[in-house]
Each structure stands twice: as structure tokens, then as C-alpha cells.
Scaffold this active site. Sequence first.
Site: not given
Ligand code: DNO
Length: 414
Positions: A239, A277, A360-361
Site C-alpha cells: 500500500h 490506492c 476505499d473510505h
Molecule cells: C486506511 C487504510 C490504510 C491501509 C494500510 C495498508 O484507511 O487504507 O490503513 O489499510 O496502510 O497496509
Amino acid sequence: MRRTWRWFGPQDRVSVDDMLQAGVEGVVSALHHVPTGAVWTPEEIARRQAEIARRPDGSPSGLTWEVVESLPVSEAIKKHSGDWRAHIDAYRQSLSNLAGAGIEVICYNFMPVLDWTRTDLAWRLPTGGTCMRFDLIDFAAFDIHILERSGAREDFPAEIAEQADERFAAMAEERRRQLATNVVFGLPGAAEHMTLEQVREHLAQYDRISPEQLRQHLIDFLSEVVPTAERLGLRMCCHPDDPPFALLGLPRVMSTEADYRTVLDAVPSVASGVTLCSGSLGARPDNDLPGMMERLGDRVHFLHLRNVKREGDAMRGSFHEAEHLGGDTDMVALIAAALAEEAKRRAAGRADHSIPFRPDHGQDIMDDLGRKAQPGYPAIGRMKGLAELRGIVTALSHERFGSRGPGDPQAARL
Ligand code: DNO
């Protein structure tokens, strides 16, 4: 593209039924209660699998644990200190136990001390919803005036440091406290309320570790664990730094396409790959997300689809988490690039041709506002994101109107 969803376990305020109603196909989870550096045992892995497989009424959910996020890399491994060799052995053992349980995709990160960092966890939007935000001036105020890190002022452009002085002087005591809590939310041990003194101690341990050295430690770590992952048929995926620029004087080594290229080339195995990401990387104007998907695609094992709105042109600046189709990343172009990569993999006969993605989020909207789920992980905001992303995937994959990958005459229309 496989629709996945992060679930924090039975204490998550978003339930297994919520996931089913949101249209999820597979689950992303982790054993957050196991201390970093310790082995994930077959029993603990099986327990989480059983929790995912069961709906609140006891009937089968039909869902399985498909992606680990994260199998954390210890600070000792990142620093080559203390028990780091024993932690590498434990990491290999955890990989083996996960493979034994049928889980193939393993996400991790290599950010020292901090995981993600925001100055606001619930920044009010004009709609009445809230989102997470990173304000560089607030962050500088924290670094210079609350943490009082030596050298902090010199790490910011002079005008940002001056604005931070003014902002801090006018800041109420309550906001100062909240800002400190928000910034350290991503720090290991934050749940136990790490003191500012402990934060300073963690940071001091990186005083003598340059970015080049940290990058070498990442390559060393991968050289140790990737042969195991390869043998077990696993796909590890790193990530990016969030946000993707230097903070608190710490080295950061996974912020750009060039960073990824260096690490992928140093350990040239498909078992060592990328968690692309778009939200983290998208906070920098020089990261071209659709282009990164195209160029790094054969090593992308997991996609975090999220959008940020940059509040200026600086390489290191303020941003907030926009709606999934708002913000600065061209989500349609990114998904088109992911679908093109899947088509290539199918043509090459790769078993991993379906790439897992998760919304994500999400912004906190409607009933999210009272639910108090994990910051960034509301039910409805993420469900809205997933629905929008799924619409794009469906449209671009349509046999009459969409693109089915390179060579398809429709592709030109995108
Ligand atoms: C936050 C996430 C990060 C992610 C880590 C992966 O919301 O995207 O905490 O899980 O960095 O290792």
C-alpha cells in the site's frame, strides 16, 4: 473486477448483512488484535473466517475472507533493529498459515511509525455530511507547536510555517487536543492513547535512517518473504504512503510511480506487487493513476478506489476525501485501465485475472452520522461509492456499449 469490502470483525458497526445488502462479493479483513510481529495462528484465522461466513441470525452469508489488509510489518523490520529476524520468521509463518486457509492476497505497507494521517476525521461538507481532511497548515501547527519537533519549522515553506503560527495562536484548547488525537490516530498504539513523548521517541529512532536505507530495508524484507509467498501461491501487495509525501521528518519510500518501479524491479516476482490506492496516491498532482494502472498493471493485486480533492497545486498540500466520482482522479479512466489489464490476464491464461477492488473510505452521510463506525469506513457512504464504481464497471464491460479490453474497437471511444 471483484467487489470487496473492508470489515473490522464482529465489533465493526457495519454488519455482515450490511455488506450483503451493499452488493459485496468478498471480504477484506485482518486480525487487528494480534500484536505486530506475532504469528497469525491457524485457529485465529479460522475464527475470523467463521465470523465472515455467518450472518447475524446464524445463517450462512456465502462470503469468504479473500484479502488480508494488513499483515503488518513491524517497526523492528523497518528499522532492522531488535527482534527483526524473528519477526521475519513469524511473517513467513503467518503467510503459510494464511495460504493454508485459502487466502491469497496479502496487503501491507512500509510507512514508518505512521499509517495514514488526517487533521480532521469528520470535516463538515456543505451537504451536512462529513469527510476526512488533511490541512497542511493545521498539520504544521501540530508539528511545530504541539509536538514541538526539533527541525519542524524548517520542514515547511516559510509562509506555511507563518500561517501555522497564526492558526495555532488562535486555536482553542479543545481543538488543539482534538488535532493531536486526529494526527496520531494512525500511529501504532493509538488505541492506548500514545503520549506525545512516546511519539517523539518513535520518531527519534528514525533520525539516522535515510529514505535510501528504508527503501533497502523494504527490499531486504521482500527478498526474505517473497520466495515464501511465491512458493505458497500468494500475491503480496504494498500500500502507498498516505499522504504520499514526507511527514514529521520520517523517510517515505512508496509515494510515487518511480518508488514502486524501483521496488518491483528489485524483487522481480509477481508475488511482490502493488495495492493501487487512488486516494492515497491521488493527493499528489504528479501521480497519474490511470497511467500507473496501465504501466504497473501486471503487478497490481488489489485496488483501493477512492478520490481526493486537492486544495491547490502544491506537491505537498491540503486535500479532502471527495465522493468516489468527485475529486481529481479520473475514475472512469482508471477503471478502464483495470479492465484492460484484466483482459490481458485472461488472454494470457492468468488465474488471477479478476482484480479485487474495494470502495476505499466513504463520506459519512445519512444514518452514518450517528453510527460511529471506524473513521473513513461508514456503511452508507461506502455503499454509495461501491454502487457508483460498480455502475462504471458494468457500463465499461457491457458487450454492446463497453470496452472489453485492448483491441476492442469500442475502446477508442473511451
Ligand atoms: C486506511 C487504510 C490504510 C491501509 C494500510 C495498508 O484507511 O487504507 O490503513 O489499510 O496502510 O497496509
